[in-house]
Design a protein around this motif. Structure first.
Motif, PDB file in Angstrom:
ATOM      1  N   ALA A  20      72.401  35.628  37.368  1.00  0.00           N
ATOM      2  CA  ALA A  20      71.244  36.116  38.116  1.00  0.00           C
ATOM      3  C   ALA A  20      70.838  35.145  39.221  1.00  0.00           C
ATOM      4  CB  ALA A  20      70.070  36.361  37.174  1.00  0.00           C
ATOM      5  N   GLU A  21      71.305  33.920  39.162  1.00  0.00           N
ATOM      6  CA  GLU A  21      71.007  32.925  40.201  1.00  0.00           C
ATOM      7  C   GLU A  21      71.982  33.086  41.361  1.00  0.00           C
ATOM      8  OE1 GLU A  21      70.644  28.842  39.086  1.00  0.00           O
ATOM      9  OE2 GLU A  21      69.790  29.338  37.136  1.00  0.00           O
ATOM     10  N   PRO A  22      71.632  32.546  42.520  1.00  0.00           N
ATOM     11  CA  PRO A  22      72.598  32.533  43.624  1.00  0.00           C
ATOM     12  C   PRO A  22      73.837  31.725  43.232  1.00  0.00           C
ATOM     13  CG  PRO A  22      70.405  31.953  44.410  1.00  0.00           C
ATOM     14  CD  PRO A  22      70.341  31.968  42.905  1.00  0.00           C
ATOM     15  N   PRO A  23      74.983  31.978  43.876  1.00  0.00           N
ATOM     16  CA  PRO A  23      76.199  31.242  43.531  1.00  0.00           C
ATOM     17  C   PRO A  23      76.012  29.726  43.631  1.00  0.00           C
ATOM     18  CG  PRO A  23      76.743  33.097  44.930  1.00  0.00           C
ATOM     19  CD  PRO A  23      75.241  33.002  44.903  1.00  0.00           C
ATOM     20  N   HIS A  24      76.471  29.058  42.610  1.00  0.00           N
ATOM     21  CA  HIS A  24      76.382  27.597  42.562  1.00  0.00           C
ATOM     22  C   HIS A  24      77.491  27.071  41.660  1.00  0.00           C
ATOM     23  CE1 HIS A  24      73.975  29.002  39.125  1.00  0.00           C
ATOM     24  NE2 HIS A  24      74.408  27.903  38.523  1.00  0.00           N
ATOM     25  N   ILE A  25      77.667  25.761  41.694  1.00  0.00           N
ATOM     26  CA  ILE A  25      78.688  25.104  40.874  1.00  0.00           C
ATOM     27  C   ILE A  25      78.063  23.866  40.237  1.00  0.00           C
ATOM     28  CG2 ILE A  25      79.679  23.637  42.696  1.00  0.00           C
ATOM     29  CD1 ILE A  25      81.826  25.605  40.245  1.00  0.00           C
ATOM     30  N   HIS A  26      78.400  23.645  38.975  1.00  0.00           N
ATOM     31  CA  HIS A  26      78.001  22.430  38.276  1.00  0.00           C
ATOM     32  C   HIS A  26      79.183  21.470  38.322  1.00  0.00           C
ATOM     33  CE1 HIS A  26      74.370  24.110  36.331  1.00  0.00           C
ATOM     34  NE2 HIS A  26      75.046  25.246  36.423  1.00  0.00           N
ATOM     35  N   VAL A  27      78.873  20.185  38.314  1.00  0.00           N
ATOM     36  CA  VAL A  27      79.927  19.170  38.273  1.00  0.00           C
ATOM     37  C   VAL A  27      79.506  18.090  37.290  1.00  0.00           C
ATOM     38  CG1 VAL A  27      79.006  17.936  40.276  1.00  0.00           C
ATOM     39  CG2 VAL A  27      81.380  17.609  39.627  1.00  0.00           C
ATOM     40  N   GLU A  28      80.471  17.603  36.527  1.00  0.00           N
ATOM     41  CA  GLU A  28      80.176  16.510  35.607  1.00  0.00           C
ATOM     42  C   GLU A  28      81.320  15.510  35.607  1.00  0.00           C
ATOM     43  OE1 GLU A  28      79.691  18.106  31.667  1.00  0.00           O
ATOM     44  OE2 GLU A  28      81.849  18.360  31.383  1.00  0.00           O
ATOM     45  N   ARG A  29      80.940  14.301  35.329  1.00  0.00           N
ATOM     46  CA  ARG A  29      81.900  13.225  35.079  1.00  0.00           C
ATOM     47  C   ARG A  29      81.218  12.316  34.077  1.00  0.00           C
ATOM     48  NH1 ARG A  29      83.024   9.377  39.714  1.00  0.00           N
ATOM     49  NH2 ARG A  29      81.129   8.517  38.855  1.00  0.00           N
ATOM     50  N   GLY A  30      81.745  12.289  32.876  1.00  0.00           N
ATOM     51  CA  GLY A  30      81.074  11.535  31.816  1.00  0.00           C
ATOM     52  C   GLY A  30      79.713  12.145  31.541  1.00  0.00           C
ATOM     53  N   ASP A  31      78.677  11.315  31.573  1.00  0.00           N
ATOM     54  CA  ASP A  31      77.313  11.795  31.347  1.00  0.00           C
ATOM     55  C   ASP A  31      76.611  12.195  32.643  1.00  0.00           C
ATOM     56  OD1 ASP A  31      77.495  11.400  28.598  1.00  0.00           O
ATOM     57  OD2 ASP A  31      76.781   9.331  28.728  1.00  0.00           O
ATOM     58  N   ASP A  32      77.255  12.013  33.774  1.00  0.00           N
ATOM     59  CA  ASP A  32      76.659  12.342  35.068  1.00  0.00           C
ATOM     60  C   ASP A  32      76.857  13.826  35.361  1.00  0.00           C
ATOM     61  OD1 ASP A  32      76.280   9.602  35.179  1.00  0.00           O
ATOM     62  OD2 ASP A  32      77.984   9.281  36.510  1.00  0.00           O
ATOM     63  N   VAL A  33      75.801  14.486  35.834  1.00  0.00           N
ATOM     64  CA  VAL A  33      75.864  15.920  36.128  1.00  0.00           C
ATOM     65  C   VAL A  33      75.145  16.219  37.435  1.00  0.00           C
ATOM     66  CG1 VAL A  33      76.046  16.643  33.721  1.00  0.00           C
ATOM     67  CG2 VAL A  33      73.793  16.405  34.763  1.00  0.00           C
ATOM     68  N   ALA A  34      75.580  17.284  38.093  1.00  0.00           N
ATOM     69  CA  ALA A  34      74.921  17.746  39.313  1.00  0.00           C
ATOM     70  C   ALA A  34      75.152  19.243  39.448  1.00  0.00           C
ATOM     71  CB  ALA A  34      75.460  17.016  40.546  1.00  0.00           C
ATOM     72  N   LYS A  35      74.318  19.866  40.266  1.00  0.00           N
ATOM     73  CA  LYS A  35      74.431  21.295  40.547  1.00  0.00           C
ATOM     74  C   LYS A  35      74.282  21.485  42.047  1.00  0.00           C
ATOM     75  CE  LYS A  35      71.882  25.582  39.536  1.00  0.00           C
ATOM     76  NZ  LYS A  35      70.770  26.125  38.707  1.00  0.00           N
ATOM     77  N   PHE A  36      75.240  22.204  42.634  1.00  0.00           N
ATOM     78  CA  PHE A  36      75.226  22.473  44.068  1.00  0.00           C
ATOM     79  C   PHE A  36      75.157  23.973  44.314  1.00  0.00           C
ATOM     80  CE2 PHE A  36      76.953  18.235  44.213  1.00  0.00           C
ATOM     81  CZ  PHE A  36      76.571  17.730  45.438  1.00  0.00           C
ATOM     82  N   TRP A  37      74.248  24.399  45.186  1.00  0.00           N
ATOM     83  CA  TRP A  37      74.265  25.764  45.697  1.00  0.00           C
ATOM     84  C   TRP A  37      75.476  25.885  46.604  1.00  0.00           C
ATOM     85  CZ3 TRP A  37      71.255  28.255  42.699  1.00  0.00           C
ATOM     86  CH2 TRP A  37      70.002  27.758  42.327  1.00  0.00           C
ATOM     87  N   LEU A  38      76.067  27.066  46.688  1.00  0.00           N
ATOM     88  CA  LEU A  38      77.285  27.248  47.483  1.00  0.00           C
ATOM     89  C   LEU A  38      77.071  27.937  48.820  1.00  0.00           C
ATOM     90  CD1 LEU A  38      79.767  28.207  44.631  1.00  0.00           C
ATOM     91  CD2 LEU A  38      79.565  26.018  45.829  1.00  0.00           C
ATOM     92  N   ASP A  39      75.938  28.596  49.021  1.00  0.00           N
ATOM     93  CA  ASP A  39      75.740  29.323  50.276  1.00  0.00           C
ATOM     94  C   ASP A  39      74.276  29.326  50.685  1.00  0.00           C
ATOM     95  OD1 ASP A  39      76.433  30.774  52.507  1.00  0.00           O
ATOM     96  OD2 ASP A  39      76.346  32.706  51.479  1.00  0.00           O
ATOM     97  N   PRO A  40      73.874  28.335  51.478  1.00  0.00           N
ATOM     98  CA  PRO A  40      74.658  27.226  52.022  1.00  0.00           C
ATOM     99  C   PRO A  40      74.824  26.115  50.981  1.00  0.00           C
ATOM    100  CG  PRO A  40      72.405  27.033  52.788  1.00  0.00           C
ATOM    101  CD  PRO A  40      72.496  28.318  51.977  1.00  0.00           C
ATOM    102  N   ILE A  41      75.747  25.221  51.242  1.00  0.00           N
ATOM    103  CA  ILE A  41      75.979  24.113  50.323  1.00  0.00           C
ATOM    104  C   ILE A  41      74.784  23.179  50.376  1.00  0.00           C
ATOM    105  CG2 ILE A  41      77.394  22.081  49.856  1.00  0.00           C
ATOM    106  CD1 ILE A  41      79.786  23.725  50.868  1.00  0.00           C
ATOM    107  N   ASP A  42      74.201  22.953  49.199  1.00  0.00           N
ATOM    108  CA  ASP A  42      73.022  22.098  49.104  1.00  0.00           C
ATOM    109  C   ASP A  42      72.921  21.581  47.671  1.00  0.00           C
ATOM    110  OD1 ASP A  42      70.743  20.810  50.042  1.00  0.00           O
ATOM    111  OD2 ASP A  42      69.434  22.517  49.627  1.00  0.00           O
TER     112      ASP A  42
END
Length: 80
Positions: A20-42
């Motif tokens: 239901a949210e706009p397209p986005h991608i999560h990224v992780e490395r170890g315990d570090d996490v982030a979420k980026f919107w894809l359109d526009p990238i933010d």
């Protein structure tokens, strides 16, 4: 939690219940996490990554944006 890409120690994925949210991608490395919107990238949110690491991740998101969007639309049953 479909994984879309693994590269340079990062795992890019999305959660199946977030359609239901706009397209986005999560990224992780170890315990570090982030979420980026894809359109526009933010950057939406981040925990644990340092600013130079987020810059690197952002470049990877830019580079793979189209494949992330395609995977999003295929998974959630929407046309790109």
């Amino acid at each position: 939690m479909p994984t879309v890409l693994r590269i340079s120690g990062f795992r890019f994925f999305f959660y199946s219940l977030e359609g239901a949210e706009p397209p986005h991608i999560h990224v992780e490395r170890g315990d570090d996490v982030a979420k980026f919107w894809l359109d526009p990238i933010d950057l939406c949110e981040s925990h644990g990554f340092r600013s130079h690491e987020l810059n690197r991740v952002r470049l990877l998101v830019i580079q793979h944006r189209l494949s992330f969007l395609e995977a999003w639309h295929v998974h959630f049953g929407r046309e790109a």
